[in-house]
Design a protein around this motif. Sequence first.
Motif, PDB file in Angstrom:
ATOM      1  N   ASP A   5       0.827  -1.202   0.000  1.00 31.11           N
ATOM      2  CA  ASP A   5       0.000   0.000   0.000  1.00 31.11           C
ATOM      3  C   ASP A   5       0.866   1.258   0.000  1.00 31.11           C
ATOM      4  O   ASP A   5       0.564   2.231  -0.708  1.00 31.11           O
ATOM      5  N   VAL A   6       1.934   1.239   0.769  1.00 34.45           N
ATOM      6  CA  VAL A   6       2.852   2.389   0.800  1.00 34.45           C
ATOM      7  C   VAL A   6       3.432   2.629  -0.594  1.00 34.45           C
ATOM      8  O   VAL A   6       3.452   3.765  -1.086  1.00 34.45           O
ATOM      9  N   ALA A   7       3.878   1.574  -1.252  1.00 34.93           N
ATOM     10  CA  ALA A   7       4.445   1.711  -2.605  1.00 34.93           C
ATOM     11  C   ALA A   7       3.398   2.218  -3.586  1.00 34.93           C
ATOM     12  O   ALA A   7       3.674   3.090  -4.423  1.00 34.93           O
ATOM     13  N   ARG A   8       2.175   1.694  -3.499  1.00 32.96           N
ATOM     14  CA  ARG A   8       1.112   2.104  -4.422  1.00 32.96           C
ATOM     15  C   ARG A   8       0.722   3.557  -4.197  1.00 32.96           C
ATOM     16  O   ARG A   8       0.563   4.330  -5.152  1.00 32.96           O
ATOM     17  N   LEU A   9       0.573   3.964  -2.938  1.00 38.98           N
ATOM     18  CA  LEU A   9       0.213   5.343  -2.639  1.00 38.98           C
ATOM     19  C   LEU A   9       1.315   6.315  -3.045  1.00 38.98           C
ATOM     20  O   LEU A   9       1.038   7.405  -3.562  1.00 38.98           O
ATOM     21  N   THR A  10       2.560   5.923  -2.854  1.00 34.23           N
ATOM     22  CA  THR A  10       3.683   6.758  -3.287  1.00 34.23           C
ATOM     23  C   THR A  10       3.634   6.951  -4.796  1.00 34.23           C
ATOM     24  O   THR A  10       3.756   8.074  -5.299  1.00 34.23           O
ATOM     25  N   ALA A  11       3.451   5.868  -5.540  1.00 31.43           N
ATOM     26  CA  ALA A  11       3.395   5.945  -7.004  1.00 31.43           C
ATOM     27  C   ALA A  11       2.211   6.794  -7.463  1.00 31.43           C
ATOM     28  O   ALA A  11       2.345   7.613  -8.390  1.00 31.43           O
ATOM     29  N   LEU A  12       1.064   6.627  -6.832  1.00 30.73           N
ATOM     30  CA  LEU A  12      -0.112   7.409  -7.212  1.00 30.73           C
ATOM     31  C   LEU A  12       0.096   8.896  -6.937  1.00 30.73           C
ATOM     32  O   LEU A  12      -0.206   9.744  -7.783  1.00 30.73           O
ATOM     33  N   GLU A  13       0.605   9.220  -5.758  1.00 24.89           N
ATOM     34  CA  GLU A  13       0.829  10.632  -5.418  1.00 24.89           C
ATOM     35  C   GLU A  13       1.842  11.249  -6.386  1.00 24.89           C
ATOM     36  O   GLU A  13       1.634  12.347  -6.901  1.00 24.89           O
TER      37      GLU A  13
END
Length: 121
Positions: A5-13
Motif C-alpha cells: 500500500d505504501v508503494a502504491r500510494l507513493t506511485a499514485l501521489e
Amino acid sequence: MDPEDVARLTALEESLWRPATRFDHVHLARVYADDFDEFGRSGRHWSREASIATEPEAFETLLPLPLLRIRGLGPDAALVTYRSETTYPDSGVTLVANRSSVWQRIDGEWRLRFHQGTPTH
C-alpha cells in the motif's frame, strides 16, 4: 501500513506530479474519487471536474517527493503528507508548499478524496 500500500500510494501521489500523467484525463478520472476536491496552494478550491480539465503547462517537480510520510487512518484510508518544490520553466519561478492528501480504498483501488497545499518557504 502494508508495504504494498505504501508503494502504491507513493506511485499514485507522484503520478500527480509527472506531466505525462498530471494532464491525462483518463488517469485522473481513475485516481480521483467521485467526490474529490482540493484547496490548492493558491487558496483556490478545485472540484474534481475542474482539476481533471486543467490545461497542460510545463513544470518540473522534485521527485521523489521530499518529506513523504504515509499514515494509515484505518484499513482502507491513508493520509499522505510531503513538501512539493515545483519549478515553472517559462517563468523560472519555484513554488514550495506543504501538501496533504487523503486517500481511500474504494472497490479495491486507492482513490484520492481530498488534497490541500499550503504555501511555505
